[in-house]
Design a protein around this motif. Structure first.
Motif, PDB file in Angstrom:
ATOM      1  N   VAL A  43      18.307   6.114  23.512  1.00 34.59           N
ATOM      2  CA  VAL A  43      19.768   6.018  23.558  1.00 34.59           C
ATOM      3  C   VAL A  43      20.408   6.933  22.508  1.00 34.59           C
ATOM      4  CG1 VAL A  43      19.790   3.707  24.540  1.00 34.59           C
ATOM      5  CG2 VAL A  43      19.791   3.966  22.060  1.00 34.59           C
ATOM      6  N   LYS A  44      19.602   7.916  22.069  1.00 36.55           N
ATOM      7  CA  LYS A  44      20.066   8.969  21.155  1.00 36.55           C
ATOM      8  C   LYS A  44      20.567   8.411  19.820  1.00 36.55           C
ATOM      9  CE  LYS A  44      21.214  12.013  25.015  1.00 36.55           C
ATOM     10  NZ  LYS A  44      22.236  12.845  25.704  1.00 36.55           N
ATOM     11  N   ILE A  45      19.785   7.481  19.274  1.00 33.93           N
ATOM     12  CA  ILE A  45      20.061   6.915  17.952  1.00 33.93           C
ATOM     13  C   ILE A  45      18.835   7.121  17.079  1.00 33.93           C
ATOM     14  CG2 ILE A  45      20.321   4.744  16.680  1.00 33.93           C
ATOM     15  CD1 ILE A  45      22.142   3.738  18.864  1.00 33.93           C
ATOM     16  N   LYS A  46      19.063   7.582  15.861  1.00 33.25           N
ATOM     17  CA  LYS A  46      17.994   7.734  14.884  1.00 33.25           C
ATOM     18  C   LYS A  46      18.232   6.732  13.758  1.00 33.25           C
ATOM     19  CE  LYS A  46      16.180  11.372  16.910  1.00 33.25           C
ATOM     20  NZ  LYS A  46      14.880  11.274  17.609  1.00 33.25           N
ATOM     21  N   PRO A  47      17.348   5.740  13.614  1.00 34.33           N
ATOM     22  CA  PRO A  47      17.543   4.743  12.563  1.00 34.33           C
ATOM     23  C   PRO A  47      17.011   5.235  11.223  1.00 34.33           C
ATOM     24  CG  PRO A  47      15.568   4.225  13.788  1.00 34.33           C
ATOM     25  CD  PRO A  47      16.163   5.457  14.443  1.00 34.33           C
ATOM     26  N   GLY A  48      17.182   4.406  10.199  1.00 31.11           N
ATOM     27  CA  GLY A  48      16.617   4.717   8.896  1.00 31.11           C
ATOM     28  C   GLY A  48      15.111   4.470   8.892  1.00 31.11           C
ATOM     29  N   HIS A  49      14.534   4.434   7.698  1.00 31.39           N
ATOM     30  CA  HIS A  49      13.084   4.223   7.560  1.00 31.39           C
ATOM     31  C   HIS A  49      12.825   3.064   6.614  1.00 31.39           C
ATOM     32  CE1 HIS A  49      12.059   7.990   9.596  1.00 31.39           C
ATOM     33  NE2 HIS A  49      13.008   8.562   8.882  1.00 31.39           N
ATOM     34  N   PHE A  50      11.908   2.210   7.001  1.00 31.79           N
ATOM     35  CA  PHE A  50      11.439   1.175   6.089  1.00 31.79           C
ATOM     36  C   PHE A  50      10.555   1.811   5.023  1.00 31.79           C
ATOM     37  CE2 PHE A  50      12.907  -1.782   9.184  1.00 31.79           C
ATOM     38  CZ  PHE A  50      12.940  -3.034   8.579  1.00 31.79           C
ATOM     39  N   GLY A  51      10.677   1.344   3.798  1.00 32.97           N
ATOM     40  CA  GLY A  51       9.726   1.724   2.768  1.00 32.97           C
ATOM     41  C   GLY A  51       8.500   0.836   2.878  1.00 32.97           C
ATOM     42  N   SER A  52       7.409   1.231   2.252  1.00 30.16           N
ATOM     43  CA  SER A  52       6.201   0.411   2.350  1.00 30.16           C
ATOM     44  C   SER A  52       5.322   0.548   1.122  1.00 30.16           C
ATOM     45  CB  SER A  52       5.390   0.786   3.599  1.00 30.16           C
ATOM     46  OG  SER A  52       4.909   2.113   3.498  1.00 30.16           O
ATOM     47  N   ILE A  53       4.560  -0.501   0.878  1.00 31.56           N
ATOM     48  CA  ILE A  53       3.478  -0.495  -0.100  1.00 31.56           C
ATOM     49  C   ILE A  53       2.226  -0.939   0.642  1.00 31.56           C
ATOM     50  CG2 ILE A  53       2.545  -1.540  -2.194  1.00 31.56           C
ATOM     51  CD1 ILE A  53       5.423  -1.921  -3.164  1.00 31.56           C
ATOM     52  N   ILE A  54       1.215  -0.109   0.631  1.00 34.30           N
ATOM     53  CA  ILE A  54      -0.047  -0.419   1.309  1.00 34.30           C
ATOM     54  C   ILE A  54      -1.096  -0.709   0.239  1.00 34.30           C
ATOM     55  CG2 ILE A  54      -1.820   0.413   2.896  1.00 34.30           C
ATOM     56  CD1 ILE A  54       0.285   2.382   3.971  1.00 34.30           C
ATOM     57  N   ARG A  55      -1.650  -1.905   0.271  1.00 34.05           N
ATOM     58  CA  ARG A  55      -2.645  -2.270  -0.736  1.00 34.05           C
ATOM     59  C   ARG A  55      -4.051  -2.090  -0.172  1.00 34.05           C
ATOM     60  NH1 ARG A  55      -3.630  -7.922  -4.153  1.00 34.05           N
ATOM     61  NH2 ARG A  55      -4.970  -6.912  -5.713  1.00 34.05           N
ATOM     62  N   PHE A  56      -4.894  -1.460  -0.958  1.00 36.37           N
ATOM     63  CA  PHE A  56      -6.293  -1.270  -0.569  1.00 36.37           C
ATOM     64  C   PHE A  56      -7.132  -2.413  -1.128  1.00 36.37           C
ATOM     65  CE2 PHE A  56      -4.391   2.967  -0.776  1.00 36.37           C
ATOM     66  CZ  PHE A  56      -4.583   3.359   0.532  1.00 36.37           C
ATOM     67  N   SER A  57      -8.110  -2.838  -0.345  1.00 36.13           N
ATOM     68  CA  SER A  57      -8.959  -3.964  -0.727  1.00 36.13           C
ATOM     69  C   SER A  57     -10.291  -3.839  -0.012  1.00 36.13           C
ATOM     70  CB  SER A  57      -8.280  -5.273  -0.334  1.00 36.13           C
ATOM     71  OG  SER A  57      -8.208  -5.379   1.085  1.00 36.13           O
ATOM     72  N   PRO A  58     -11.287  -4.616  -0.428  1.00 28.20           N
ATOM     73  CA  PRO A  58     -12.550  -4.599   0.316  1.00 28.20           C
ATOM     74  C   PRO A  58     -12.372  -4.969   1.784  1.00 28.20           C
ATOM     75  CG  PRO A  58     -12.877  -5.622  -1.828  1.00 28.20           C
ATOM     76  CD  PRO A  58     -11.392  -5.398  -1.683  1.00 28.20           C
ATOM     77  N   LEU A  59     -11.473  -5.926   2.070  1.00 28.19           N
ATOM     78  CA  LEU A  59     -11.260  -6.336   3.455  1.00 28.19           C
ATOM     79  C   LEU A  59     -10.588  -5.228   4.264  1.00 28.19           C
ATOM     80  CD1 LEU A  59     -11.481  -8.643   5.518  1.00 28.19           C
ATOM     81  CD2 LEU A  59      -9.224  -9.427   4.769  1.00 28.19           C
ATOM     82  N   ALA A  60      -9.590  -4.567   3.684  1.00 26.50           N
ATOM     83  CA  ALA A  60      -8.919  -3.464   4.382  1.00 26.50           C
ATOM     84  C   ALA A  60      -9.870  -2.294   4.589  1.00 26.50           C
ATOM     85  CB  ALA A  60      -7.696  -3.015   3.593  1.00 26.50           C
ATOM     86  N   GLN A  61     -10.714  -2.038   3.593  1.00 22.46           N
ATOM     87  CA  GLN A  61     -11.692  -0.954   3.716  1.00 22.46           C
ATOM     88  C   GLN A  61     -12.682  -1.251   4.846  1.00 22.46           C
ATOM     89  OE1 GLN A  61     -14.940  -0.335   0.785  1.00 22.46           O
ATOM     90  NE2 GLN A  61     -13.980   1.653   0.420  1.00 22.46           N
ATOM     91  N   GLU A  62     -13.113  -2.494   4.925  1.00 18.56           N
ATOM     92  CA  GLU A  62     -14.056  -2.883   5.977  1.00 18.56           C
ATOM     93  C   GLU A  62     -13.434  -2.749   7.360  1.00 18.56           C
ATOM     94  OE1 GLU A  62     -15.924  -7.073   7.526  1.00 18.56           O
ATOM     95  OE2 GLU A  62     -16.064  -6.663   5.382  1.00 18.56           O
ATOM     96  N   ARG A  63     -12.195  -3.204   7.498  1.00 15.37           N
ATOM     97  CA  ARG A  63     -11.546  -3.198   8.810  1.00 15.37           C
ATOM     98  C   ARG A  63     -11.174  -1.787   9.271  1.00 15.37           C
ATOM     99  NH1 ARG A  63     -13.572  -7.193   9.114  1.00 15.37           N
ATOM    100  NH2 ARG A  63     -12.739  -9.319   9.040  1.00 15.37           N
ATOM    101  N   TYR A  64     -10.734  -0.930   8.321  1.00 21.28           N
ATOM    102  CA  TYR A  64     -10.200   0.373   8.713  1.00 21.28           C
ATOM    103  C   TYR A  64     -10.988   1.567   8.193  1.00 21.28           C
ATOM    104  CZ  TYR A  64      -6.169  -2.237  10.382  1.00 21.28           C
ATOM    105  OH  TYR A  64      -5.356  -3.110  11.059  1.00 21.28           O
ATOM    106  N   GLY A  65     -12.021   1.340   7.409  1.00 17.41           N
ATOM    107  CA  GLY A  65     -12.837   2.448   6.937  1.00 17.41           C
ATOM    108  C   GLY A  65     -12.177   3.297   5.863  1.00 17.41           C
ATOM    109  N   TYR A  66     -11.198   2.752   5.141  1.00 18.38           N
ATOM    110  CA  TYR A  66     -10.484   3.510   4.118  1.00 18.38           C
ATOM    111  C   TYR A  66     -11.429   3.984   3.013  1.00 18.38           C
ATOM    112  CZ  TYR A  66      -6.074   1.656   6.057  1.00 18.38           C
ATOM    113  OH  TYR A  66      -5.033   1.336   6.871  1.00 18.38           O
ATOM    114  N   LEU A  67     -11.035   5.084   2.395  1.00 19.12           N
ATOM    115  CA  LEU A  67     -11.801   5.626   1.271  1.00 19.12           C
ATOM    116  C   LEU A  67     -11.765   4.682   0.079  1.00 19.12           C
ATOM    117  CD1 LEU A  67     -13.295   8.009  -0.095  1.00 19.12           C
ATOM    118  CD2 LEU A  67     -11.059   8.988  -0.635  1.00 19.12           C
ATOM    119  N   ARG A  68     -10.607   4.098  -0.181  1.00 23.32           N
ATOM    120  CA  ARG A  68     -10.428   3.249  -1.361  1.00 23.32           C
ATOM    121  C   ARG A  68     -10.509   1.769  -0.998  1.00 23.32           C
ATOM    122  NH1 ARG A  68      -4.976   5.692  -4.024  1.00 23.32           N
ATOM    123  NH2 ARG A  68      -5.240   3.847  -5.348  1.00 23.32           N
TER     124      ARG A  68
END
Length: 444
Positions: A301-326
């Protein structure tokens, strides 16, 4: 000659080591979201048996596992531990220092997780039976509603002789609430749950009698427990239809990237190109999903919204699920409320208490960017909140749940203190938000 060769080889190897080390450090700090090993999708290792007896050592192991997952994963702990959390943790450790059934342990874990009041974080509850009665928690009281969904003068005081405040306090302990809307919804829904009622001391093996007061008059109402597969029944429909030559309505019940969404976005583009003036997007009861789906609707509908900011925390569980480096630390991204409006259309977003996660994003984008009008009732999800969950399972009890590993901040940072996204036009339970919106359009 051999010494010279050896020296050259040594220098070469040293340079390679330094180069590889530099590449690793650069990737570690600048590309932490890259996958360095194969992600491991969540796969439960067994079913939950609530009657199973756990010995003290088994309980202790699950308690330690739960605390480790909580404190190493959730972004709230980047800001330190609150006194409320410390008290909840101490209680969790103290009350689980014994043999317990899985069912008993489940209540302790739920209390512990709900202490951080994140609607995305908690155990999976598999409620099967609920009271067959229509009530809502409003203004501090549990009130019966009639067949037309209008409030009556009948206030619930007891269930099978157990004071309703005992039941409400149980719900408050067990289920997280991000704001007053979530509290009311939790009380309204879980006060009907057989498991919650039994835990609160209600005898559910006999007929259920609900005691209500109306003025000075007391009345007993009989009701029954019935099976209910889903406390939030949904069809997850994504569709569009022309209401008239100037209005198009989009039913958006799930934030999912699929063919139905593609068709709707094409319908919207064609409607906009044809000069349609009013666009209604209905996200009532939408539980969320892919935020990109909401973006696509606004793009069409030709609308550009703003952007949410974010904080992504790395953890052993996140690394296991997504293969992250950290597996520790975090990365943050700035928010923005720069928008592009479409002054040629009137955009209306329909919301209610169950508009959640990515669906709530759509309403927040529109509210913060002044892109349209919010019609309905406010959501149980805060505009700035936690999200993007990781599933987990405790080793001995097999209890499973989910936990947030990201924090999202709304585009308009001046509104960070708001826990509720209030609609521009409030709609009562007995009214229909779509009908109200059509009336609003006609009045203009």
């Amino acid at each position: 000659m051999n010494k010279k060769k050896g020296k050259i080889i040594g220098i070469t190897l040293g340079c390679i080591v330094i180069l590889l080390g530099g590449i690793f450090l650069y990737g570690y700090y600048n590309m932490p979201l890259i996958e360095v090993h194969k992600p491991k999708p969540y796969q439960p290792s067994g079913e939950v048996i609530l009657s199973k007896e756990l010995n003290e050592l088994e309980v202790k192991a699950d308690v330690e596992q739960m605390i480790e997952i909580m404190e190493s994963t959730h972004p709230i702990f980047l800001e330190g531990e609150t006194e409320k959390y410390k008290e909840a943790k101490d209680r969790f450790v103290h009350e689980t220092n014994r043999n317990m059934t899985v069912d008993e342990f489940r209540f302790s874990v739920s209390r512990y997780l709900s202490s951080i009041q994140d609607g995305h974080t908690g155990l999976s509850w598999r409620e099967m039976k609920f009271l067959d009665i229509n009530w809502r928690y409003l203004d501090g009281q549990l009130i019966l509603f009639d067949d037309n969904n209008k409030s009556t003068s009948k206030i619930v005081t007891k269930i099978n002789g157990v004071d309703i405040h005992n039941i409400i306090n149980t719900v408050k302990e067990l289920f997280p609430a991000e704001n007053y809307v979530a509290e009311s919804i939790n009380y309204s829904i879980y006060s009907k749950s057989e498991e919650v009622l039994e835990y609160s001391g209600v005898d559910c093996t006999k007929d259920i009698v609900v005691t209500v007061m109306s003025g000075t008059s007391e009345e007993d109402i009989q009701t029954k427990l019935h099976y209910r597969d889903n406390i939030y029944p949904m069809d997850y429909e994504i569709s569009s239809q022309k209401i008239d030559d100037n209005t198009i309505y989009v039913k958006f019940e799930i934030c999912e990237l699929n063919e139905d969404l593609n068709k709707v976005t094409e319908d919207l583009k064609q409607a906009i190109d044809a000069g349609i003036e009013n666009v209604i997007i209905d996200v009532r009861d939408n539980p969320g999903g892919a935020s990109r789906a909401s973006n696509m609707l606004l793009d069409s509908v030709k609308i550009k919204p703003g952007h949410f900011g974010s904080i992504i925390r790395f953890s052993p569980l996140a690394q296991e699920r997504y293969g992250y480096l950290r597996k520790s630390g975090f990365i943050s991204y700035d928010r923005s409320n720069d928008v592009v409006r479409n002054e040629d259309i009137n955009l209306y977003i329909l919301t209610n208490e169950q508009t959640f996660s990515s669906a709530q994003w759509l309403a927040t984008w529109v509210k913060d960017g002044e892109l349209g009008t919010i019609v309905g009732r406010p959501s149980r999800n805060m505009p700035s909140s936690f999200g993007d969950v990781l599933q987990f399972q405790l080793k001995n009890s097999k209890l499973d749940g989910q936990i947030s590993y990201k924090k999202w901040t709304r585009p308009d940072e001046t509104k960070d203190g708001e826990r509720v996204l209030e609609p521009d036009v409030y709609v009562d339970y007995s009214e229909d938000a779509l009908s109200k919106t059509i009336e609003l359009i006609k009045s203009k």
